[in-house]
Enzyme design. Sequence first.
Site, PDB file in Angstrom:
ATOM      1  N   LEU A  19       0.799  -1.093   0.158  1.00  0.00           N
ATOM      2  CA  LEU A  19       0.066  -0.005   0.003  1.00  0.00           C
ATOM      3  C   LEU A  19       0.866   1.235  -0.114  1.00  0.00           C
ATOM      4  O   LEU A  19       0.472   2.171  -0.758  1.00  0.00           O
ATOM      5  CB  LEU A  19      -1.072  -0.112   1.321  1.00  0.00           C
ATOM      6  CG  LEU A  19      -2.120  -1.007   1.127  1.00  0.00           C
ATOM      7  CD1 LEU A  19      -2.719  -1.002   2.540  1.00  0.00           C
ATOM      8  CD2 LEU A  19      -2.999  -0.143  -0.115  1.00  0.00           C
ATOM      9  N   ASP A  38      11.068   3.838   4.198  1.00  0.00           N
ATOM     10  CA  ASP A  38      10.799   2.282   4.407  1.00  0.00           C
ATOM     11  C   ASP A  38      12.174   1.845   5.316  1.00  0.00           C
ATOM     12  O   ASP A  38      13.237   2.209   4.981  1.00  0.00           O
ATOM     13  CB  ASP A  38      10.739   1.463   3.325  1.00  0.00           C
ATOM     14  CG  ASP A  38      10.054   0.266   3.167  1.00  0.00           C
ATOM     15  OD1 ASP A  38       8.608   0.080   3.288  1.00  0.00           O
ATOM     16  OD2 ASP A  38      10.672  -0.562   3.856  1.00  0.00           O
ATOM     17  N   ASP A 103      14.043   4.727  11.575  1.00  0.00           N
ATOM     18  CA  ASP A 103      12.759   3.913  12.438  1.00  0.00           C
ATOM     19  C   ASP A 103      11.937   4.878  12.713  1.00  0.00           C
ATOM     20  O   ASP A 103      12.222   5.816  13.877  1.00  0.00           O
ATOM     21  CB  ASP A 103      13.394   3.086  13.280  1.00  0.00           C
ATOM     22  CG  ASP A 103      12.543   2.386  14.110  1.00  0.00           C
ATOM     23  OD1 ASP A 103      11.224   2.363  13.912  1.00  0.00           O
ATOM     24  OD2 ASP A 103      12.776   1.637  15.100  1.00  0.00           O
ATOM     25  N   ILE A 104      10.793   5.079  12.359  1.00  0.00           N
ATOM     26  CA  ILE A 104       9.669   6.328  12.500  1.00  0.00           C
ATOM     27  C   ILE A 104       8.927   5.926  13.923  1.00  0.00           C
ATOM     28  O   ILE A 104       8.452   6.787  14.434  1.00  0.00           O
ATOM     29  CB  ILE A 104       8.654   6.409  11.402  1.00  0.00           C
ATOM     30  CG1 ILE A 104       8.072   5.256  10.812  1.00  0.00           C
ATOM     31  CG2 ILE A 104       9.421   7.091  10.299  1.00  0.00           C
ATOM     32  CD1 ILE A 104       7.023   4.503  11.676  1.00  0.00           C
ATOM     33  N   ASN A 130       1.625   4.817   7.352  1.00  0.00           N
ATOM     34  CA  ASN A 130       1.139   3.326   6.867  1.00  0.00           C
ATOM     35  C   ASN A 130       2.212   2.350   7.282  1.00  0.00           C
ATOM     36  O   ASN A 130       1.821   1.055   7.057  1.00  0.00           O
ATOM     37  CB  ASN A 130       1.431   3.653   5.211  1.00  0.00           C
ATOM     38  CG  ASN A 130       1.402   2.288   4.629  1.00  0.00           C
ATOM     39  OD1 ASN A 130      -0.054   1.640   4.540  1.00  0.00           O
ATOM     40  ND2 ASN A 130       2.262   1.714   4.268  1.00  0.00           N
ATOM     41  N   TYR A 201      -2.474  -6.665  16.696  1.00  0.00           N
ATOM     42  CA  TYR A 201      -2.654  -5.918  15.517  1.00  0.00           C
ATOM     43  C   TYR A 201      -4.043  -5.209  15.696  1.00  0.00           C
ATOM     44  O   TYR A 201      -4.121  -4.145  15.588  1.00  0.00           O
ATOM     45  CB  TYR A 201      -2.497  -6.658  14.350  1.00  0.00           C
ATOM     46  CG  TYR A 201      -2.866  -6.217  13.040  1.00  0.00           C
ATOM     47  CD1 TYR A 201      -2.148  -5.305  12.457  1.00  0.00           C
ATOM     48  CD2 TYR A 201      -3.890  -6.494  12.278  1.00  0.00           C
ATOM     49  CE1 TYR A 201      -2.182  -4.697  11.171  1.00  0.00           C
ATOM     50  CE2 TYR A 201      -4.291  -5.656  11.151  1.00  0.00           C
ATOM     51  CZ  TYR A 201      -3.173  -4.753  10.596  1.00  0.00           C
ATOM     52  OH  TYR A 201      -3.677  -4.317   9.270  1.00  0.00           O
ATOM     53  N   LYS A 205      -4.565  -1.134  15.651  1.00  0.00           N
ATOM     54  CA  LYS A 205      -5.218  -0.519  14.719  1.00  0.00           C
ATOM     55  C   LYS A 205      -6.673   0.304  15.399  1.00  0.00           C
ATOM     56  O   LYS A 205      -7.036   1.384  14.812  1.00  0.00           O
ATOM     57  CB  LYS A 205      -5.697  -1.512  13.716  1.00  0.00           C
ATOM     58  CG  LYS A 205      -4.681  -2.047  12.866  1.00  0.00           C
ATOM     59  CD  LYS A 205      -3.981  -0.953  12.137  1.00  0.00           C
ATOM     60  CE  LYS A 205      -2.889  -1.385  11.115  1.00  0.00           C
ATOM     61  NZ  LYS A 205      -2.229  -0.402  10.310  1.00  0.00           N
ATOM     62  N   THR A 235      -1.298  -7.272   0.170  1.00  0.00           N
ATOM     63  CA  THR A 235      -0.078  -6.777   0.720  1.00  0.00           C
ATOM     64  C   THR A 235       0.770  -8.103   1.331  1.00  0.00           C
ATOM     65  O   THR A 235      -0.105  -9.098   1.356  1.00  0.00           O
ATOM     66  CB  THR A 235       0.064  -5.729   1.391  1.00  0.00           C
ATOM     67  OG1 THR A 235      -0.523  -6.243   2.832  1.00  0.00           O
ATOM     68  CG2 THR A 235      -0.744  -4.748   1.146  1.00  0.00           C
TER      69      THR A 235
END
Length: 331
Positions: A19, A38, A103-104, A130, A201, A205, A235
Amino acid sequence: MSGICAGRVVVVTGAGRGLGRAHALAFAAEGARVVVNDLGVGLDGVPGADSPAISSGPAFPSDPAIPSGPADPPSPAGPAGPAEAVVAEIRAAGGEAVAHGGDIATEAGAESLVAAALDAYGRLDTLVNNAGFLRDRMLVNLGEDDWDAVMRVHLKGHFLPLRHAAAHWRAEAKAGRTPVARVVNTSSGAGLLGSVGQGNYSAAKAGIIGLTLVAAAELARYGIQVNAIAPAARTRMTERAFAATMAAPDTGFDAMAPENVSPLVVWLGSAASAGVTGRVFETEGGRITVMEGWRPGPTADKGARRTPAEAGETALKLLAEAAAPGAVYGA
């Protein structure tokens, strides 16, 4: 390049594949200059031989392997990874992009992400959060490390870039330069309904939806709109768990192609989405749905305290009047 994002600078996290890659290419096709983030890790967040993470640093030395014009700053140094590959695609199509390999989900990585946009292009207009990976287990088998890792990349990995971008935009607004800023967060059907085997997860989310609502309310005064999508697409994270559903058809419309999700993301990230904030959209194939979230259903007020038995009797009556909840994925 012309398009609805012409002149805008867009950051997309986790944009090396799936995505995120589709979003980055779609923004570039609409005229945006893109920072492609990334870390280059595997499906479970662990670096692999086929996904080298590029190393980010303070300098932006030239990469002779990727042609660029005077207005197209080079990308951070390091071995070519998925972010660099997407940058090469964008530049080959005549667009402008740089890669960011930080690394965000760390303070330094999120700060350098915003700095990458400002250093390369002098502005930041849109943030698309994302990045993510999976560590799926049934609850009784889910270890603390796997819980923490998934919460970190998804929830903290949304919060930190959002906070640093918002701090920049707030400073701009206070200086009299109110931005036309956009944030698009990535939730999931798992965050809306839950998903068996994905407790970590699903919780992360769902948390992203809560974060989106709060950010939209707090940041509107600074010219910042914040929305979320709950996409369904093919994905690395979905093609194994839902192989049959995600498989590409031999002919006809490929409903699960990630590129189907990106047009809505690009619109939400553009000035054209003025006035739209604090909303969650489910998107799959050619379908877009506005998710209406938690709203009061049947209610009863006695005007006094109930006994436990009375509370139970009332709850059962209200449940009989209420709509049935959506089914948990995989149940």
